[in-house]
Write a protein that holds these residues in place. Structure first.
Motif, PDB file in Angstrom:
ATOM      1  N   TRP A 178     -10.113  -2.951   1.290  1.00  0.00           N
ATOM      2  CA  TRP A 178      -9.437  -2.260   2.380  1.00  0.00           C
ATOM      3  C   TRP A 178     -10.100  -2.570   3.719  1.00  0.00           C
ATOM      4  O   TRP A 178     -11.330  -2.621   3.817  1.00  0.00           O
ATOM      5  CB  TRP A 178      -9.481  -0.742   2.146  1.00  0.00           C
ATOM      6  CG  TRP A 178      -8.750  -0.325   0.919  1.00  0.00           C
ATOM      7  CD1 TRP A 178      -9.269  -0.211  -0.335  1.00  0.00           C
ATOM      8  CD2 TRP A 178      -7.360   0.008   0.825  1.00  0.00           C
ATOM      9  NE1 TRP A 178      -8.285   0.184  -1.214  1.00  0.00           N
ATOM     10  CE2 TRP A 178      -7.116   0.327  -0.528  1.00  0.00           C
ATOM     11  CE3 TRP A 178      -6.315   0.088   1.735  1.00  0.00           C
ATOM     12  CZ2 TRP A 178      -5.856   0.705  -0.982  1.00  0.00           C
ATOM     13  CZ3 TRP A 178      -5.064   0.468   1.278  1.00  0.00           C
ATOM     14  CH2 TRP A 178      -4.842   0.773  -0.058  1.00  0.00           C
ATOM     15  N   TYR A 179      -9.260  -2.769   4.712  1.00  0.00           N
ATOM     16  CA  TYR A 179      -9.679  -2.884   6.103  1.00  0.00           C
ATOM     17  C   TYR A 179      -8.909  -1.817   6.881  1.00  0.00           C
ATOM     18  O   TYR A 179      -7.927  -1.267   6.397  1.00  0.00           O
ATOM     19  CB  TYR A 179      -9.350  -4.271   6.659  1.00  0.00           C
ATOM     20  CG  TYR A 179     -10.269  -5.361   6.164  1.00  0.00           C
ATOM     21  CD1 TYR A 179     -10.174  -5.850   4.865  1.00  0.00           C
ATOM     22  CD2 TYR A 179     -11.216  -5.935   7.016  1.00  0.00           C
ATOM     23  CE1 TYR A 179     -11.017  -6.858   4.419  1.00  0.00           C
ATOM     24  CE2 TYR A 179     -12.054  -6.947   6.577  1.00  0.00           C
ATOM     25  CZ  TYR A 179     -11.948  -7.407   5.279  1.00  0.00           C
ATOM     26  OH  TYR A 179     -12.778  -8.394   4.843  1.00  0.00           O
ATOM     27  N   ARG A 180      -9.340  -1.573   8.098  1.00  0.00           N
ATOM     28  CA  ARG A 180      -8.606  -0.641   8.954  1.00  0.00           C
ATOM     29  C   ARG A 180      -8.661  -1.102  10.400  1.00  0.00           C
ATOM     30  O   ARG A 180      -9.570  -1.831  10.804  1.00  0.00           O
ATOM     31  CB  ARG A 180      -9.160   0.777   8.829  1.00  0.00           C
ATOM     32  CG  ARG A 180     -10.570   0.969   9.387  1.00  0.00           C
ATOM     33  CD  ARG A 180     -11.067   2.387   9.072  1.00  0.00           C
ATOM     34  NE  ARG A 180     -12.405   2.611   9.604  1.00  0.00           N
ATOM     35  CZ  ARG A 180     -13.130   3.697   9.368  1.00  0.00           C
ATOM     36  NH1 ARG A 180     -12.631   4.687   8.588  1.00  0.00           N
ATOM     37  NH2 ARG A 180     -14.326   3.832   9.887  1.00  0.00           N
ATOM     38  N   GLY A 197      -0.913   6.892   2.713  1.00  0.00           N
ATOM     39  CA  GLY A 197      -1.390   7.369   4.005  1.00  0.00           C
ATOM     40  C   GLY A 197      -0.754   8.692   4.373  1.00  0.00           C
ATOM     41  O   GLY A 197       0.099   9.219   3.664  1.00  0.00           O
ATOM     42  N   ASP A 253     -11.856   8.307  11.514  1.00  0.00           N
ATOM     43  CA  ASP A 253     -11.282   7.525  10.416  1.00  0.00           C
ATOM     44  C   ASP A 253      -9.802   7.216  10.665  1.00  0.00           C
ATOM     45  O   ASP A 253      -9.187   6.466   9.901  1.00  0.00           O
ATOM     46  CB  ASP A 253     -11.407   8.272   9.092  1.00  0.00           C
ATOM     47  CG  ASP A 253     -12.850   8.435   8.646  1.00  0.00           C
ATOM     48  OD1 ASP A 253     -13.201   9.537   8.173  1.00  0.00           O
ATOM     49  OD2 ASP A 253     -13.617   7.464   8.762  1.00  0.00           O
ATOM     50  N   CYS A 288      -4.467  -3.075   2.939  1.00  0.00           N
ATOM     51  CA  CYS A 288      -4.977  -3.577   1.668  1.00  0.00           C
ATOM     52  C   CYS A 288      -5.145  -5.091   1.768  1.00  0.00           C
ATOM     53  O   CYS A 288      -4.307  -5.783   2.365  1.00  0.00           O
ATOM     54  CB  CYS A 288      -3.997  -3.234   0.551  1.00  0.00           C
ATOM     55  SG  CYS A 288      -4.536  -3.769  -1.089  1.00  0.00           S
ATOM     56  N   TYR A 327      -4.579   1.478   7.778  1.00  0.00           N
ATOM     57  CA  TYR A 327      -5.384   0.916   6.692  1.00  0.00           C
ATOM     58  C   TYR A 327      -4.595  -0.187   5.991  1.00  0.00           C
ATOM     59  O   TYR A 327      -3.428   0.000   5.608  1.00  0.00           O
ATOM     60  CB  TYR A 327      -5.755   2.008   5.699  1.00  0.00           C
ATOM     61  CG  TYR A 327      -6.871   2.887   6.207  1.00  0.00           C
ATOM     62  CD1 TYR A 327      -6.664   3.760   7.280  1.00  0.00           C
ATOM     63  CD2 TYR A 327      -8.145   2.841   5.651  1.00  0.00           C
ATOM     64  CE1 TYR A 327      -7.686   4.559   7.769  1.00  0.00           C
ATOM     65  CE2 TYR A 327      -9.175   3.634   6.129  1.00  0.00           C
ATOM     66  CZ  TYR A 327      -8.941   4.483   7.186  1.00  0.00           C
ATOM     67  OH  TYR A 327      -9.959   5.274   7.671  1.00  0.00           O
ATOM     68  N   GLU A 339       0.838  -1.205   0.000  1.00  0.00           N
ATOM     69  CA  GLU A 339       0.000   0.000   0.000  1.00  0.00           C
ATOM     70  C   GLU A 339       0.867   1.248   0.000  1.00  0.00           C
ATOM     71  O   GLU A 339       2.034   1.211   0.390  1.00  0.00           O
ATOM     72  CB  GLU A 339      -0.891   0.091   1.248  1.00  0.00           C
ATOM     73  CG  GLU A 339      -1.676  -1.123   1.602  1.00  0.00           C
ATOM     74  CD  GLU A 339      -1.037  -1.896   2.724  1.00  0.00           C
ATOM     75  OE1 GLU A 339      -1.773  -2.575   3.457  1.00  0.00           O
ATOM     76  OE2 GLU A 339       0.200  -1.831   2.852  1.00  0.00           O
ATOM     77  N   ARG A 384      -9.698  -5.111  13.769  1.00  0.00           N
ATOM     78  CA  ARG A 384      -9.658  -4.746  12.354  1.00  0.00           C
ATOM     79  C   ARG A 384     -11.075  -4.829  11.785  1.00  0.00           C
ATOM     80  O   ARG A 384     -11.811  -5.787  12.064  1.00  0.00           O
ATOM     81  CB  ARG A 384      -8.725  -5.689  11.598  1.00  0.00           C
ATOM     82  CG  ARG A 384      -8.429  -5.264  10.175  1.00  0.00           C
ATOM     83  CD  ARG A 384      -7.376  -6.151   9.531  1.00  0.00           C
ATOM     84  NE  ARG A 384      -6.087  -6.039  10.208  1.00  0.00           N
ATOM     85  CZ  ARG A 384      -4.964  -6.573   9.741  1.00  0.00           C
ATOM     86  NH1 ARG A 384      -4.974  -7.218   8.584  1.00  0.00           N
ATOM     87  NH2 ARG A 384      -3.840  -6.459  10.418  1.00  0.00           N
ATOM     88  N   VAL A 414     -13.544  -1.849   5.500  1.00  0.00           N
ATOM     89  CA  VAL A 414     -13.835  -0.514   4.985  1.00  0.00           C
ATOM     90  C   VAL A 414     -14.575  -0.629   3.657  1.00  0.00           C
ATOM     91  O   VAL A 414     -15.663  -0.089   3.492  1.00  0.00           O
ATOM     92  CB  VAL A 414     -12.545   0.310   4.798  1.00  0.00           C
ATOM     93  CG1 VAL A 414     -12.867   1.674   4.182  1.00  0.00           C
ATOM     94  CG2 VAL A 414     -11.815   0.477   6.122  1.00  0.00           C
TER      95      VAL A 414
END
Length: 120
Positions: free
Chosen positions: A36-38, A9, A89, A95, A93, A6, A45, A48
């Motif tokens: 995508w996760y965060r 950011g 937010d 991938c 993050y 990724e 986790r 997203v």
């Protein structure tokens, strides 16, 4: 071997925008889903956005209308355009890609994560 990397950011003020990019490379035969996760500090986790090759794109309720996921299948890439960012937010993050390597079955692969911080 498959690699997921990724980028994009950073630190942004509330209401601002960021664009995350991710590309999968290596011994790839097929990619079914990218997304995508965060993970925020002290939290699990969470999803997203996910975009499969076919079917419905999924967004977390908290990002609907603000984030947009897109894929470039020719480049094995996925992007996340994040607008109207909020302090909540803030997270790392990750991938995600569901990849079928050559001569193998589908496996889940993750990037190393990129920090997004929304702070005034």
């Amino acid at each position: 071997q498959v690699h997921v990397v990724e980028s994009g950011g950073g630190l942004v003020q509330p209401g601002g925008s960021l664009r995350l990019s991710c590309a999968a490379s290596g011994n790839i035969f097929s990619i079914w889903t990218m997304g995508w996760y965060r993970q925020a500090p002290g939290k699990q986790r969470e999803l997203v956005a996910l975009m499969p090759n076919a079917g419905t794109t999924t967004y977390a309720d908290s990002v609907k209308g603000r984030f947009t996921i897109s894929r470039d299948n020719a480049k094995n890439a996925v992007e996340l355009q994040m607008n109207s960012l909020k302090p909540e937010d803030t997270a790392v993050y990750y991938c995600y890609a569901r990849v079928q390597p050559q001569g193998s079955v589908y496996h889940d692969y993750w990037g190393q994560g990129t920090q997004v911080t929304v702070h005034s």
